[in-house]
Scaffold this active site. Structure first.
Site, PDB file in Angstrom:
ATOM      1  N   LYS A 151       0.838  -1.203   0.000  1.00  0.00           N
ATOM      2  CA  LYS A 151       0.000   0.000   0.000  1.00  0.00           C
ATOM      3  C   LYS A 151       0.871   1.249   0.000  1.00  0.00           C
ATOM      4  O   LYS A 151       0.599   2.220  -0.707  1.00  0.00           O
ATOM      5  CB  LYS A 151      -0.942  -0.010   1.211  1.00  0.00           C
ATOM      6  CG  LYS A 151      -2.081  -1.017   1.051  1.00  0.00           C
ATOM      7  CD  LYS A 151      -2.914  -1.236   2.316  1.00  0.00           C
ATOM      8  CE  LYS A 151      -3.951  -2.329   2.058  1.00  0.00           C
ATOM      9  NZ  LYS A 151      -4.796  -2.653   3.209  1.00  0.00           N
ATOM     10  N   GLN A 177      -4.960  -1.284   9.405  1.00  0.00           N
ATOM     11  CA  GLN A 177      -4.873  -2.619   8.816  1.00  0.00           C
ATOM     12  C   GLN A 177      -5.472  -3.665   9.764  1.00  0.00           C
ATOM     13  O   GLN A 177      -5.136  -3.704  10.943  1.00  0.00           O
ATOM     14  CB  GLN A 177      -3.406  -2.945   8.488  1.00  0.00           C
ATOM     15  CG  GLN A 177      -3.201  -4.236   7.717  1.00  0.00           C
ATOM     16  CD  GLN A 177      -3.800  -4.235   6.307  1.00  0.00           C
ATOM     17  OE1 GLN A 177      -3.877  -3.199   5.661  1.00  0.00           O
ATOM     18  NE2 GLN A 177      -4.237  -5.382   5.843  1.00  0.00           N
ATOM     19  N   ASP A 237     -11.362   3.057   3.749  1.00  0.00           N
ATOM     20  CA  ASP A 237     -11.693   1.638   3.619  1.00  0.00           C
ATOM     21  C   ASP A 237     -13.197   1.432   3.441  1.00  0.00           C
ATOM     22  O   ASP A 237     -13.632   0.337   3.095  1.00  0.00           O
ATOM     23  CB  ASP A 237     -11.265   0.885   4.895  1.00  0.00           C
ATOM     24  CG  ASP A 237      -9.965   0.126   4.701  1.00  0.00           C
ATOM     25  OD1 ASP A 237      -9.714  -0.338   3.573  1.00  0.00           O
ATOM     26  OD2 ASP A 237      -9.228  -0.015   5.685  1.00  0.00           O
TER      27      ASP A 237
HETATM   28  N1  GUN Z   1      -7.218  -6.583   5.918  1.00  0.00           N
HETATM   29  C1  GUN Z   1      -7.520  -7.312   4.823  1.00  0.00           C
HETATM   30  N2  GUN Z   1      -8.074  -6.542   3.881  1.00  0.00           N
HETATM   31  C2  GUN Z   1      -8.131  -5.291   4.380  1.00  0.00           C
HETATM   32  C3  GUN Z   1      -8.596  -4.053   3.861  1.00  0.00           C
HETATM   33  O1  GUN Z   1      -9.105  -3.926   2.735  1.00  0.00           O
HETATM   34  N3  GUN Z   1      -8.458  -2.992   4.697  1.00  0.00           N
HETATM   35  C4  GUN Z   1      -7.934  -3.099   5.931  1.00  0.00           C
HETATM   36  N4  GUN Z   1      -7.864  -2.007   6.663  1.00  0.00           N
HETATM   37  N5  GUN Z   1      -7.489  -4.232   6.441  1.00  0.00           N
HETATM   38  C5  GUN Z   1      -7.589  -5.320   5.658  1.00  0.00           C
END
Ligand code: GUN
Length: 281
Positions: free
Chosen positions: A53, A97, A120
């Site tokens: 990311k 996350q 998100d």
């Molecule tokens: N963990 C797995 N997929 C995601 C996501 O799309 N966003 C976040 N914040 N955590 C994750």
């Protein structure tokens, strides 16, 4: 003959466009677009996701602020960090996350992310607006799936779509996006009766169950579009999806691979949501 939907290529095309838009934003407004990424603990998969990311932010010119907190972080320390980021003018998006280490309350922490910084799309506000088909920040993976369908010119309107999985992050928002696009949507899960039969009715089948190679050819209609959201390891430790690709591919009109399918789109949508949050501000 099936067509493989190349998520890597589609993501690269969208990122080029996004890069131009980010540059335009920075020159016209004289300020950076900022994304804060918070990772708690040592989950190896999360570490890879977060690294990717941050790299993707650099690629399109979004400034990233990475916070790596130790496994034993307290709820109050995590909340303090989020409250600070919520008040920070240089931060347009906050990504916490998931999953968090045991003992931390993710719902409570996520509630501290202001809805306008919720890139998100996990907040009740954004999920509610998605349900209302109003402007919302939409969860990145399902949004990425919709962009893939759009890019390939796959019609959704009037089609029978089946979503396998009902998670808050993927299954539910996926179903809502498909519904908003005028599909007839069925959501299947572990308690569904006649699962194979339900899946076999799908013109568009989205697999998001988190079980390696779960979808077999008996579950797929001839000519179906099969989208694989899974990210698992097979018996040899090799990365694989929720769909048994080799077993299923010949029945499909379109199919996404793992890796190189939905994954690159998810990160691109995070960048897109961050850009949109900055523009909306
Ligand atoms: N963990 C797995 N997929 C995601 C996501 O799309 N966003 C976040 N914040 N955590 C994750």
């Amino acid at each position: 003959m099936y067509k493989i939907i190349d998520g890597k290529k589609i993501a690269a095309t969208l990122r080029e466009k996004l890069k131009d838009n980010v540059l335009k934003f920075r020159t016209e407004r004289g300020r950076e677009i900022g994304l804060a990424v918070v990772l708690v603990g040592n989950n190896p998969a999360s570490q890879v996701y977060v690294r990717n990311k941050i790299k993707a932010c650099e690629e399109v010119g979004i400034k990233s602020f990475a916070y790596y907190l130790p496994e034993n972080t307290s709820q109050s320390a995590l909340e303090e960090l989020i409250v600070g980021l919520a008040a920070d003018d240089g931060v347009h998006g906050i990504l916490l996350q998931l999953p968090l280490p045991d003992g931390l309350d993710s719902a409570k922490a996520l509630k501290l992310i202001p809805e306008e910084k919720d890139v998100d799309g996990f907040s009740a506000f954004n999920i509610g607006n998605l349900c209302l088909n109003a402007t919302a920040s939409v969860a990145c993976t399902p949004l990425g799936v919709m962009k893939m369908l759009e890019y390939e010119g796959i019609e959704v309107n009037g089609k029978r779509a089946v979503v396998l999985g009902r998670s808050n992050i993927v299954g539910k928002p996926m179903a809502m996006l498909l519904l908003n696009a005028d599909a007839t949507v069925t959501v299947c899960h572990s308690k569904t009766h006649n699962l194979e039969e339900e899946c076999r009715r799908a013109d568009i089948l989205v697999a998001a169950v988190g079980r390696a190679k779960f979808v077999k050819q008996e579950m797929v209609k001839e000519g179906a579009v099969v989208i694989d959201v899974g990210m698992n390891r097979d018996e040899n430790g090799k990365l694989c999806g929720d769909v048994d690709f080799e077993n299923v591919k010949d029945k499909c009109s379109y199919i996404t691979p793992v890796p190189g399918g939905v994954g690159p789109m998810t990160i691109t949508m995070l960048l897109y949501n961050t850009y949109c949050a900055a523009v909306r501000r």
